[in-house]
Design a protein around this motif. Structure first.
Motif, PDB file in Angstrom:
ATOM      1  N   ARG A 155       0.822  -1.117   0.005  1.00 50.03           N
ATOM      2  CA  ARG A 155      -0.143   0.058   0.056  1.00 50.03           C
ATOM      3  C   ARG A 155       0.871   1.642   0.132  1.00 50.03           C
ATOM      4  O   ARG A 155       0.781   2.317  -0.728  1.00 50.03           O
ATOM      5  N   LEU A 156       1.850   1.247   0.738  1.00 47.54           N
ATOM      6  CA  LEU A 156       2.755   2.545   0.687  1.00 47.54           C
ATOM      7  C   LEU A 156       3.430   2.642  -0.148  1.00 47.54           C
ATOM      8  O   LEU A 156       3.782   3.871  -0.916  1.00 47.54           O
ATOM      9  N   GLU A 157       3.721   1.541  -1.063  1.00 50.29           N
ATOM     10  CA  GLU A 157       4.706   1.610  -2.304  1.00 50.29           C
ATOM     11  C   GLU A 157       3.856   2.319  -3.412  1.00 50.29           C
ATOM     12  O   GLU A 157       4.397   3.165  -4.164  1.00 50.29           O
ATOM     13  N   LEU A 158       2.574   1.939  -3.404  1.00 52.25           N
ATOM     14  CA  LEU A 158       1.672   2.491  -4.307  1.00 52.25           C
ATOM     15  C   LEU A 158       1.333   3.937  -4.031  1.00 52.25           C
ATOM     16  O   LEU A 158       0.977   4.650  -5.082  1.00 52.25           O
ATOM     17  N   LEU A 159       1.065   4.183  -2.963  1.00 50.19           N
ATOM     18  CA  LEU A 159       0.994   5.632  -2.696  1.00 50.19           C
ATOM     19  C   LEU A 159       2.044   6.397  -3.026  1.00 50.19           C
ATOM     20  O   LEU A 159       1.779   7.431  -3.298  1.00 50.19           O
ATOM     21  N   ALA A 160       3.464   5.972  -2.763  1.00 52.37           N
ATOM     22  CA  ALA A 160       4.597   6.766  -3.124  1.00 52.37           C
ATOM     23  C   ALA A 160       4.401   6.954  -4.737  1.00 52.37           C
ATOM     24  O   ALA A 160       5.080   7.832  -5.196  1.00 52.37           O
ATOM     25  N   TRP A 161       4.092   5.758  -5.324  1.00 44.35           N
ATOM     26  CA  TRP A 161       4.191   5.914  -6.739  1.00 44.35           C
ATOM     27  C   TRP A 161       3.252   6.994  -7.072  1.00 44.35           C
ATOM     28  O   TRP A 161       3.369   7.852  -8.096  1.00 44.35           O
ATOM     29  N   ALA A 162       2.072   7.101  -6.514  1.00 41.58           N
ATOM     30  CA  ALA A 162       1.079   8.067  -6.921  1.00 41.58           C
ATOM     31  C   ALA A 162       1.453   9.714  -6.727  1.00 41.58           C
ATOM     32  O   ALA A 162       1.189  10.436  -7.675  1.00 41.58           O
ATOM     33  N   LYS A 163       2.240   9.743  -5.630  1.00 45.78           N
ATOM     34  CA  LYS A 163       2.729  11.097  -5.361  1.00 45.78           C
ATOM     35  C   LYS A 163       3.994  11.571  -6.384  1.00 45.78           C
ATOM     36  O   LYS A 163       4.151  12.603  -6.315  1.00 45.78           O
ATOM     37  N   GLU A 164       4.439  10.704  -7.107  1.00 46.11           N
ATOM     38  CA  GLU A 164       5.572  11.091  -7.982  1.00 46.11           C
ATOM     39  C   GLU A 164       5.071  11.903  -9.259  1.00 46.11           C
ATOM     40  O   GLU A 164       6.135  12.619  -9.542  1.00 46.11           O
ATOM     41  N   LYS A 165       3.954  11.933  -9.646  1.00 50.76           N
ATOM     42  CA  LYS A 165       3.370  12.736 -10.786  1.00 50.76           C
ATOM     43  C   LYS A 165       1.925  13.384 -10.242  1.00 50.76           C
ATOM     44  O   LYS A 165       1.287  12.781  -9.820  1.00 50.76           O
ATOM     45  N   ASP A 166       1.708  14.664 -10.886  1.00 48.53           N
ATOM     46  CA  ASP A 166       0.564  15.304 -10.666  1.00 48.53           C
ATOM     47  C   ASP A 166      -0.628  14.475 -11.272  1.00 48.53           C
ATOM     48  O   ASP A 166      -1.781  14.499 -10.578  1.00 48.53           O
ATOM     49  N   ASN A 167      -0.539  13.951 -12.329  1.00 50.93           N
ATOM     50  CA  ASN A 167      -1.503  13.213 -12.865  1.00 50.93           C
ATOM     51  C   ASN A 167      -1.802  11.627 -12.381  1.00 50.93           C
ATOM     52  O   ASN A 167      -2.714  11.070 -13.363  1.00 50.93           O
ATOM     53  N   ARG A 168      -1.114  11.508 -11.357  1.00 53.80           N
ATOM     54  CA  ARG A 168      -1.516   9.805 -11.121  1.00 53.80           C
ATOM     55  C   ARG A 168      -2.400   9.973  -9.937  1.00 53.80           C
ATOM     56  O   ARG A 168      -2.273  10.653  -8.908  1.00 53.80           O
ATOM     57  N   PHE A 169      -3.389   8.995  -9.898  1.00 52.80           N
ATOM     58  CA  PHE A 169      -4.296   8.844  -8.924  1.00 52.80           C
ATOM     59  C   PHE A 169      -4.547   7.261  -8.860  1.00 52.80           C
ATOM     60  O   PHE A 169      -4.428   6.250  -9.550  1.00 52.80           O
ATOM     61  N   ILE A 170      -5.262   7.025  -7.768  1.00 52.70           N
ATOM     62  CA  ILE A 170      -5.611   5.615  -7.248  1.00 52.70           C
ATOM     63  C   ILE A 170      -7.045   5.739  -7.180  1.00 52.70           C
ATOM     64  O   ILE A 170      -7.589   6.606  -6.352  1.00 52.70           O
ATOM     65  N   ILE A 171      -7.785   4.810  -7.688  1.00 56.74           N
ATOM     66  CA  ILE A 171      -9.169   4.746  -7.425  1.00 56.74           C
ATOM     67  C   ILE A 171      -9.470   3.546  -6.636  1.00 56.74           C
ATOM     68  O   ILE A 171      -9.160   2.331  -7.040  1.00 56.74           O
ATOM     69  N   GLU A 172      -9.854   3.484  -5.304  1.00 59.19           N
ATOM     70  CA  GLU A 172      -9.881   2.513  -4.366  1.00 59.19           C
ATOM     71  C   GLU A 172     -11.430   2.255  -4.242  1.00 59.19           C
ATOM     72  O   GLU A 172     -12.111   2.821  -3.743  1.00 59.19           O
ATOM     73  N   ASP A 173     -11.627   0.909  -4.675  1.00 57.39           N
ATOM     74  CA  ASP A 173     -12.961   0.339  -4.416  1.00 57.39           C
ATOM     75  C   ASP A 173     -12.931  -0.501  -3.346  1.00 57.39           C
ATOM     76  O   ASP A 173     -12.210  -1.702  -3.247  1.00 57.39           O
ATOM     77  N   ASP A 174     -13.778  -0.053  -2.373  1.00 56.75           N
ATOM     78  CA  ASP A 174     -13.835  -0.946  -1.044  1.00 56.75           C
ATOM     79  C   ASP A 174     -14.943  -1.888  -0.907  1.00 56.75           C
ATOM     80  O   ASP A 174     -15.401  -1.846   0.101  1.00 56.75           O
ATOM     81  N   TYR A 175     -15.105  -2.378  -1.887  1.00 51.75           N
ATOM     82  CA  TYR A 175     -16.113  -3.448  -2.248  1.00 51.75           C
ATOM     83  C   TYR A 175     -15.898  -4.566  -1.223  1.00 51.75           C
ATOM     84  O   TYR A 175     -14.866  -5.045  -0.903  1.00 51.75           O
ATOM     85  N   ASP A 176     -16.957  -4.680  -0.557  1.00 54.14           N
ATOM     86  CA  ASP A 176     -17.095  -6.151   0.407  1.00 54.14           C
ATOM     87  C   ASP A 176     -16.565  -5.862   1.540  1.00 54.14           C
ATOM     88  O   ASP A 176     -16.303  -6.798   2.259  1.00 54.14           O
TER      89      ASP A 176
END
Length: 479
Positions: free
Chosen positions: A261-282
């Motif tokens: 999780r921390l790795e992917l959040l760090a990836w998203a912070k590297e560029k302005d146009n990067r985002f994560i869509i978190e589907d909290d299904y179930d």
């Protein structure tokens, strides 16, 4: 009443044109078997023609067997045999074809594939009471135009619920209500842009992939390891926006560890146009330990869009979903998409808001969690009877309303699915949730892995369901 345009009859007589028109309507089943036709005088008056014209047309139809008359009752359409269709011609799904299909397709007795719930588990009386209360006490508000993001009462109720249940500190103006996550995905593509590369988990919800593609966005399936999507996979595919279900991945059941999780959040912070869509299904149906922290709560960089739905917790037919936008996207959303009308009726929103605020939703979740835990335990106990000879093994049993079941077989998933269907059992396989899948590409470890969705299963069906599941695993059983 039959309305006929005589201006297009050309050189045909009035009688012939009327006769042809009624005959075609009968052949196309626009006039149904045994349906009563207007009387001669009534039809003549309606069409502005003579009674003798109608009489002659009716008599010709009777002569050819298209209609029949009953003394002192009138004229009726004759029930005709279904028209024989050539194999090369496409079938139309009219009522005749429906009857034919129902006679050839085995009845589904047990559904381990769909998202339905047992009717006995829905609080009908309580919901009806809250619905009446909303109608009585919120008349003016129910008739007012809907705010684009949904009524404030429901958005505030969702805020309070997320704060208590998911420890999310959010404000009501961050929430957008929509009729199903499909609609919300479309809004997200419009908000973030079609020029970005979108990534989805593979295997995963195939509908998510299709929605992104249908909205004109480049979408790339991303294969998983034992912890979910890897950062290097995102970088190799030049992904800008990635769709994830970290709390309980569907269909594998993977729970993403904190390191990933921390790795992917760090990836998203590297560029302005990067985002994560978190589907909290179930996520509501985690049976061991407290709910896991959301990516949204961990993302101080404002890089996560959170989505959830009431489909699983209340009912699939309650088409109410919502997303929570990070603060840095709110102004853009209001400027670009604020003209949209909310797609959920105010009466449904108001009723759900009361259901949450008056404490019924929390009680319902506790009751359903206990119900599903007991149902799951009974099902896995019955399945474990066959695990001694390793015919069957449950691969995942931590959370959610589904789990994976591996069966020992040399048969393909397609063969197994068809066999189970003939026995009245509907079941999905892991292979169905891969994008760009062919049976030839399937790894041996992935063959024979079923996705058991037990939300609509009744306890009295468990023994029969397991017996059917085990049938084709016998060496003597032919498919």
């Amino acid at each position: 009443m039959l309305t006929i345009d005589f201006s297009s009859r050309g050189t045909s007589s009035l009688t012939k044109h009327l006769y042809n028109h009624i005959k075609i309507m009968i052949q196309q089943r626009k006039l149904l078997p045994n349906e009563k036709l207007p009387s001669k005088r009534t039809l003549a008056c309606h069409l502005g023609i003579s009674v003798i014209t109608v009489k002659n047309a009716y008599e010709q139809l009777i002569c050819e067997g298209y209609i029949y008359s009953a003394e002192k009752k009138g004229y009726f359409v004759t029930p005709l045999e279904p028209k024989v269709t050539q194999k090369t011609q496409p079938l139309t799904y009219d009522s005749t074809c429906k009857e034919e299909l129902e006679n050839t397709v085995p009845e589904v007795k047990i559904n381990l594939k769909g998202n339905a719930i047992c009717p006995e588990q829905f609080p009908f009386s309580l919901w009806a009471s809250l619905l009446r209360k909303s109608l009585q006490e919120s008349k003016e508000k129910l008739l007012s135009p809907l705010p684009p993001q949904g009524i404030i009462e429901l958005r505030k109720a969702i805020c309070r619920h997320l704060n208590r249940f998911r420890n999310m500190d959010i404000k009501s103006h961050q929430i957008v209500i929509g009729a199903g996550t499909e609609y919300l995905y479309s809004l997200i593509v419009q908000l973030l842009g079609r020029n970005l590369n979108y990534g989805v988990e593979n295997p995963g919800h195939t509908k998510t992939y299709s929605i992104f593609k249908a909205n004109g966005a480049p979408c790339i399936p991303l294969f998983l390891d034992g912890s979910g999507v890897e950062k290097k996979t995102l970088e190799q595919n030049n992904i800008d926006v990635v769709h994830l279900s970290p709390a309980h991945h569907f269909p594998t059941g993977i729970i993403m560890p904190i390191k990933r999780r921390l790795e992917l959040l760090a990836w998203a912070k590297e560029k302005d146009n990067r985002f994560i869509i978190e589907d909290d299904y179930d996520s509501e149906f985690r049976f061991s330990g407290p709910p896991l922290e959301t990516l949204f709560s961990m993302a101080d960089s404002q890089k996560v869009i959170y989505l959830n739905t009431f489909t699983k917790t209340i009912a699939p037919s309650l088409r109410i979903s919502y997303m929570v936008l990070p603060l840095n996207l709110l102004e853009k959303f209001n400027q670009q998409l604020g003209f949209y009308s909310c797609t959920v009726s105010s009466i449904e929103q108001m009723t759900l808001a009361r259901f949450i605020d008056e404490g019924y939703y929390e009680k319902h979740l506790i009751r359903m969690k206990n119900y599903y835990r007991n149902l799951r335990n009974s099902l896995t106990t019955e399945l474990n009877k066959f695990s001694i000879n390793q015919d069957m093994s449950v691969l995942e049993k931590d959370a959610g309303l589904h789990f994976l079941l591996k069966v020992k077989t040399e048969k393909t998933d397609i063969q197994l699915a068809e066999f189970y269907r003939t026995q009245g059992l509907l079941v999905a396989f892991l292979s169905e949730y891969f994008q760009n899948f062919t049976q030839q590409k399937l790894n041996k470890k992935e063959n024979g892995v079923m996705v058991i969705n037990y939300s609509s299963l009744k306890k009295e069906q468990i023994a029969e369901a397991v017996q059917i599941l085990h049938l084709p695993l016998s060496a003597k059983q032919e498919i």
